[in-house]
Scaffold this motif. Structure first.
Motif, mmCIF file in Angstrom:
data_model
loop_
_atom_site.group_PDB
_atom_site.id
_atom_site.type_symbol
_atom_site.label_atom_id
_atom_site.label_comp_id
_atom_site.label_asym_id
_atom_site.label_seq_id
_atom_site.Cartn_x
_atom_site.Cartn_y
_atom_site.Cartn_z
ATOM 1 N N THR A 1 -5.927 -3.603 -4.319
ATOM 2 C CA THR A 1 -6.206 -4.004 -2.937
ATOM 3 C C THR A 1 -7.292 -5.073 -2.910
ATOM 4 O O THR A 1 -7.193 -6.046 -2.158
ATOM 5 C CB THR A 1 -6.661 -2.780 -2.103
ATOM 6 O OG1 THR A 1 -5.669 -1.763 -2.220
ATOM 7 C CG2 THR A 1 -6.839 -3.131 -0.648
ATOM 8 N N LYS B 1 -9.823 -1.158 17.275
ATOM 9 C CA LYS B 1 -9.661 -0.653 15.924
ATOM 10 C C LYS B 1 -10.641 -1.401 15.019
ATOM 11 O O LYS B 1 -10.725 -2.622 15.069
ATOM 12 C CB LYS B 1 -8.230 -0.892 15.445
ATOM 13 C CG LYS B 1 -7.998 -0.376 14.049
ATOM 14 C CD LYS B 1 -6.589 -0.616 13.576
ATOM 15 C CE LYS B 1 -6.539 -0.327 12.089
ATOM 16 N NZ LYS B 1 -5.425 0.515 11.727
ATOM 17 N N ILE C 1 -14.488 -6.026 11.230
ATOM 18 C CA ILE C 1 -14.587 -5.448 9.885
ATOM 19 C C ILE C 1 -16.026 -4.975 9.685
ATOM 20 O O ILE C 1 -16.961 -5.762 9.803
ATOM 21 C CB ILE C 1 -14.232 -6.488 8.810
ATOM 22 C CG1 ILE C 1 -12.797 -7.002 9.020
ATOM 23 C CG2 ILE C 1 -14.392 -5.902 7.411
ATOM 24 C CD1 ILE C 1 -12.447 -8.206 8.151
ATOM 25 N N VAL D 1 -9.885 0.672 2.717
ATOM 26 C CA VAL D 1 -9.024 -0.346 3.318
ATOM 27 C C VAL D 1 -7.593 -0.058 2.854
ATOM 28 O O VAL D 1 -7.293 -0.109 1.666
ATOM 29 C CB VAL D 1 -9.487 -1.761 2.906
ATOM 30 C CG1 VAL D 1 -8.480 -2.817 3.360
ATOM 31 C CG2 VAL D 1 -10.866 -2.043 3.488
ATOM 32 N N ASP D 2 -6.716 0.271 3.802
ATOM 33 C CA ASP D 2 -5.363 0.707 3.454
ATOM 34 C C ASP D 2 -4.538 -0.424 2.879
ATOM 35 O O ASP D 2 -3.797 -0.241 1.921
ATOM 36 C CB ASP D 2 -4.650 1.259 4.698
ATOM 37 C CG ASP D 2 -5.288 2.542 5.192
ATOM 38 O OD1 ASP D 2 -5.507 3.437 4.355
ATOM 39 O OD2 ASP D 2 -5.595 2.644 6.390
ATOM 40 N N SER D 3 -4.666 -1.601 3.482
ATOM 41 C CA SER D 3 -3.854 -2.722 3.035
ATOM 42 C C SER D 3 -4.689 -3.994 3.105
ATOM 43 O O SER D 3 -5.496 -4.160 4.030
ATOM 44 C CB SER D 3 -2.626 -2.839 3.946
ATOM 45 O OG SER D 3 -2.254 -4.177 4.094
ATOM 46 N N GLN E 1 -3.815 -6.728 3.983
ATOM 47 C CA GLN E 1 -3.483 -7.465 5.211
ATOM 48 C C GLN E 1 -4.407 -7.091 6.373
ATOM 49 O O GLN E 1 -4.518 -7.823 7.346
ATOM 50 C CB GLN E 1 -2.014 -7.214 5.604
ATOM 51 C CG GLN E 1 -1.008 -7.939 4.731
ATOM 52 C CD GLN E 1 -1.322 -9.423 4.559
ATOM 53 O OE1 GLN E 1 -1.699 -10.097 5.516
ATOM 54 N NE2 GLN E 1 -1.204 -9.920 3.336
ATOM 55 N N ASP E 2 -5.068 -5.912 6.262
ATOM 56 C CA ASP E 2 -6.046 -5.529 7.286
ATOM 57 C C ASP E 2 -7.178 -6.546 7.377
ATOM 58 O O ASP E 2 -7.913 -6.593 8.362
ATOM 59 C CB ASP E 2 -6.652 -4.148 6.983
ATOM 60 C CG ASP E 2 -5.655 -3.022 7.224
ATOM 61 O OD1 ASP E 2 -4.584 -3.302 7.793
ATOM 62 O OD2 ASP E 2 -5.956 -1.880 6.846
ATOM 63 N N ILE F 1 -11.955 -2.028 11.031
ATOM 64 C CA ILE F 1 -11.611 -1.848 9.624
ATOM 65 C C ILE F 1 -12.839 -1.300 8.898
ATOM 66 O O ILE F 1 -13.912 -1.917 8.909
ATOM 67 C CB ILE F 1 -11.163 -3.180 8.980
ATOM 68 C CG1 ILE F 1 -9.998 -3.809 9.765
ATOM 69 C CG2 ILE F 1 -10.804 -2.979 7.516
ATOM 70 C CD1 ILE F 1 -8.759 -2.940 9.873
#
Ligand SMILES: *Cc1c(COP(=O)(O)O)cnc(C)c1O
Length: 456
Positions: A364, A79, A429, A445-447, A449-450, A81
């Motif tokens: 964010t 995955k 990333i 970036v959704d969160s 914390q990613d 980012i």
């Protein structure tokens, strides 16, 4: 050469008796662990022979073997980012699927599905019928087929309708899309003869008219996805092309590229031509991608006149280019979301990212700066700044969305080094380099914390 050091090295069999390597064997196989141990021993030997190192302790060899094995067992698919500043980035797999689509893919992957069987009659079915009804409803087309990607869609449409004959296209539309899609090459590979008309910046109806002859099979129009021609320009609109085509009995095919299914201006975005508009303006066939603005899996869709689609279905190339069950499952679930336009903007990640308000992106960014700052340590300085996001996937060329981004510099590392460190860490990333800094766009970036990140 240090003969003592060489002689002191343990054998592979000896190493395999070590507890750590026994544990490793239970996670893979003794053959694989032995292969890694042998490779480590070989490396050490070839360093000892020219005198580049002395002997190696058993513990060191075991640790290196475990490391080699871990590297071998690690999945290649990871995955990533997306902080690249491009929403639909081809190198990281374009559109992120909606949850509903991801679930449908998992369903199709973990069991059998009604791919080519009519559940009502038990008779042999057609795989495209899983999605054809939805495509017809959403575009106004009479019929549709699905293949592997839009490049395949263009190839298949041209080969079916025009093999050995001429395809007329404006010089201003002989596009190249990143990742080696070159329209002149696709036209040749589909067995057609390229007949370019007009000039790079200006093409007129009479250019098309005078190019038509007994060998003309298609008038092709291509959406200039990743660039715009500005200044002293003229292009022949689809409506006019269609009437020229009709007058001469020649089908007009439009390669729409991204092919939006909805009017993006509803989401406060610049207008992009929709597939429905192309059909209404008279295109006989329209081709577009599944994983660009549509927001689904990689696929190519050909929608249009039933008579032409029937011909395409019979082409043996269709068999070679057809979409698989995972794609069709993901595409169906994605298209189904379009039946509820009110919720589409929340459900479809591509649209959600595009429509995300800057105030939310900034929240964010503030949190992400803290999270990443902690992960990177005091050698790095991170600031929040205004930025611009590209839509990508050849959509809305030159149109940028305002965003908030992290700009990173380091006391000891250059931008390229920071860029690579972020990409090779966990999770990887993807940012971009701008004026000697690494920029991380927070729009996708959704969160925060990613960005809880471990350097490799
Ligand atoms: C993106 C694009 C293609 C290629 O589509 P893929 O789905 O990547 O194969 C072809 N034509 C146009 C106009 C495009 O924008």
């Amino acid at each position: 050469m240090d003969k003592e050091a060489l002689r002191g090295l343990p054998s592979v069999d000896e190493l395999l008796r070590a507890d750590e390597l026994n544990t490793a064997v239970s996670a893979s196989s003794s053959a694989l662990v032995a292969e890694c141990a042998r490779a480590v021993l070989d490396e050490i030997r070839s360093a000892i022979i020219p005198g580049n190192r002395g002997g190696a302790a058993r513990e060191e060899i075991i640790a290196l073997t475990v490391e080699k094995l871990a590297f071998l067992l690690k999945p290649s698919v990871r995955k990533v980012i997306n902080a690249s500043g491009t929403i639909l980035h081809t190198n990281i797999g374009r559109a992120v699927l909606a949850d509903e689509a991801a679930e449908a893919v998992a369903l199709a992957a973990s069991g059998n599905i009604n791919l080519e069987i009519d559940l009502a009659t038990g008779e042999r079915g057609e795989r495209d019928s899983l999605v054809e009804g939805l495509i017809k409803r959403l575009t106004g087309a009479q019929a549709a087929v699905v293949v592997n990607n839009n490049a395949a869609a263009v190839l298949l449409a041209l080969n079916t309708l025009s093999e050995g004959r001429e395809v007329i296209i404006s010089r201003g539309e002989l596009i190249e899309i990143g990742g080696s899609f070159r329209l002149p090459e696709i036209i040749r590979k589909s067995g057609c003869i390229l007949k370019e008309v007009g000039a790079t910046n200006r093409t007129h109806p009479k250019d098309y008219e005078s190019a038509i002859n007994g060998d003309t099979a298609i008038i092709l129009k291509a959406h200039t996805s990743n660039y715009r021609i500005v200044g002293f320009t003229a292009e022949v609109g689809l409506k006019e092309l269609s009437s020229i085509g009709k007058r001469h009995g020649i089908p007009v095919v439009e390669d729409l590229g991204s092919g939006s299914l909805v009017d993006l201006s509803v989401y406060g975005l610049p207008k992009e031509p929709t597939v429905r508009e192309s059909i209404e303006e008279g295109a006989d066939l329209v081709t577009f991608s599944g994983d660009k603005l549509l927001g689904g899996p990689q696929a190519g869709i050909i929608a249009g006149k039933k008579e032409l689609i029937d011909k395409i279905r019979k082409n043996h190339l269709k068999r070679a280019l057809r979409a698989d069950k995972l794609t069709l499952a993901g595409l169906e679930a994605t298209l189904r979301l379009y039946l509820n336009p009110e919720r589409l903007g929340q459900k479809l990640p591509a649209l959600r990212y595009m429509a995300r308000p800057v105030s939310e992106i900034e929240k964010t960014a503030v949190e992400a700066r803290r999270v990443l700052g902690k992960a990177l340590g005091p050698d790095y300085s991170i600031t929040i700044e205004d930025g611009e996001t590209q839509i990508g996937g050849g959509s809305l060329p030159g149109r940028l969305l305002p965003t908030k981004a992290l700009a990173i510099v380091s006391g000891s590392k250059g931008a390229q080094e920071i860029f690579t460190a972020l990409l090779s860490g966990e999770p990887p990333i993807l940012g971009r380099i701008n004026r000697d800094r690494v920029i991380l766009d927070m729009r996708t970036v959704d969160s925060a914390q990613d960005l809880a990140f471990r350097m490799k």
